[in-house]
Design a protein around this motif. Sequence first.
Motif, PDB file in Angstrom:
ATOM      1  N   SER A   1       0.831  -1.207   0.000  1.00 32.01           N
ATOM      2  CA  SER A   1       0.000   0.000   0.000  1.00 32.01           C
ATOM      3  C   SER A   1       0.863   1.254   0.000  1.00 32.01           C
ATOM      4  O   SER A   1       0.560   2.235  -0.690  1.00 32.01           O
ATOM      5  CB  SER A   1      -0.932   0.004   1.218  1.00 32.01           C
TER       6      SER A   1
ATOM      7  N   ILE B   1      -5.354  -9.901  -3.891  1.00 31.11           N
ATOM      8  CA  ILE B   1      -6.237  -9.057  -3.077  1.00 31.11           C
ATOM      9  C   ILE B   1      -7.688  -9.387  -3.379  1.00 31.11           C
ATOM     10  O   ILE B   1      -8.532  -9.476  -2.470  1.00 31.11           O
ATOM     11  CB  ILE B   1      -5.920  -7.572  -3.312  1.00 31.11           C
ATOM     12  N   GLN B   2      -8.009  -9.597  -4.650  1.00 33.07           N
ATOM     13  CA  GLN B   2      -9.374  -9.962  -5.033  1.00 33.07           C
ATOM     14  C   GLN B   2      -9.750 -11.343  -4.500  1.00 33.07           C
ATOM     15  O   GLN B   2     -10.835 -11.526  -3.931  1.00 33.07           O
ATOM     16  CB  GLN B   2      -9.514  -9.949  -6.558  1.00 33.07           C
TER      17      GLN B   2
ATOM     18  N   GLU C   1      -7.690   2.948   1.039  1.00 33.27           N
ATOM     19  CA  GLU C   1      -8.657   3.379   0.021  1.00 33.27           C
ATOM     20  C   GLU C   1      -8.010   3.607  -1.340  1.00 33.27           C
ATOM     21  O   GLU C   1      -8.532   3.171  -2.374  1.00 33.27           O
ATOM     22  CB  GLU C   1      -9.360   4.659   0.485  1.00 33.27           C
TER      23      GLU C   1
ATOM     24  N   GLY D   1      -6.951   0.356  -2.826  1.00 34.92           N
ATOM     25  CA  GLY D   1      -8.136  -0.372  -3.246  1.00 34.92           C
ATOM     26  C   GLY D   1      -8.691   0.148  -4.561  1.00 34.92           C
ATOM     27  O   GLY D   1      -9.147  -0.637  -5.409  1.00 34.92           O
TER      28      GLY D   1
ATOM     29  N   GLN E   1      -9.197  -1.897  -8.246  1.00 32.76           N
ATOM     30  CA  GLN E   1     -10.379  -1.887  -9.100  1.00 32.76           C
ATOM     31  C   GLN E   1     -10.066  -1.358 -10.497  1.00 32.76           C
ATOM     32  O   GLN E   1     -10.602  -1.857 -11.503  1.00 32.76           O
ATOM     33  CB  GLN E   1     -11.487  -1.059  -8.445  1.00 32.76           C
TER      34      GLN E   1
END
Length: 227
Positions: free
Chosen positions: A135, A169-170, A178, A181, A185
């Motif tokens: 991250s 992660i999925q 955030e 994430g 996506q």
Amino acid sequence: MYTLYIANKVYSSWSLRPWALMRALNIPFEEKIVTFGPGSNWESFRTFSPAGKVPCLHDGESIVWDSLGITEFLADRHAGVWPSDAQAKIWARCAAAEMHSGFTNLRGVCPMHVGLRVHIDAIPAGVKSDLQRISELWNEGLNRFGGPFLAGDKFTAIDAFFAPVVFRIQTYGLPVDEKAGAYVQHMLQQAPIQQWQDQALNETWVEPGHEEAALAAGKLISDLRKK
């Protein structure tokens, strides 16, 4: 034309890297899948790869193995493999090298499996540490170079190197902040990632060792494969 040897798309995180990069950059290649078997794949993979591993790229008499070796080979021949901005390129190469050699806790506990969804009740401390560093890296790249990809506005090798993490992660519902994430996506909407996922879900072969390793991480929620 290049020939890229890879293994099963459901499992093969290392194969995904050059495959996704070449698809994103529209570099033509012939794909050859050599499926994982139980135990060691050394003998079967040695027929096309000096290291006995996937991926491996053939270009005439040139044989290039290891995802990082393939990436640098392509970078010498094609524009866009690494970012054009000098600082972005330095950062991307360092981050790719860190991904290539590190994050062993995440790899070990959460092997790539595109087809399953698995719930982990208690994420081990080592995996949490790896996710925090990922991250941190992703936020640094997105903030410094403006996104929506890690080193700017184009898909480059650094995104390809972290593509297997996106799938992890999925698959396991792993926690990231955030901004990270949102990057996950965004990556899942990219054509090469969607193509890899669709083809993985349509694979008909199953290797028990890889299945057991993924299921050992937690509780099975669903299997999305069309088998």
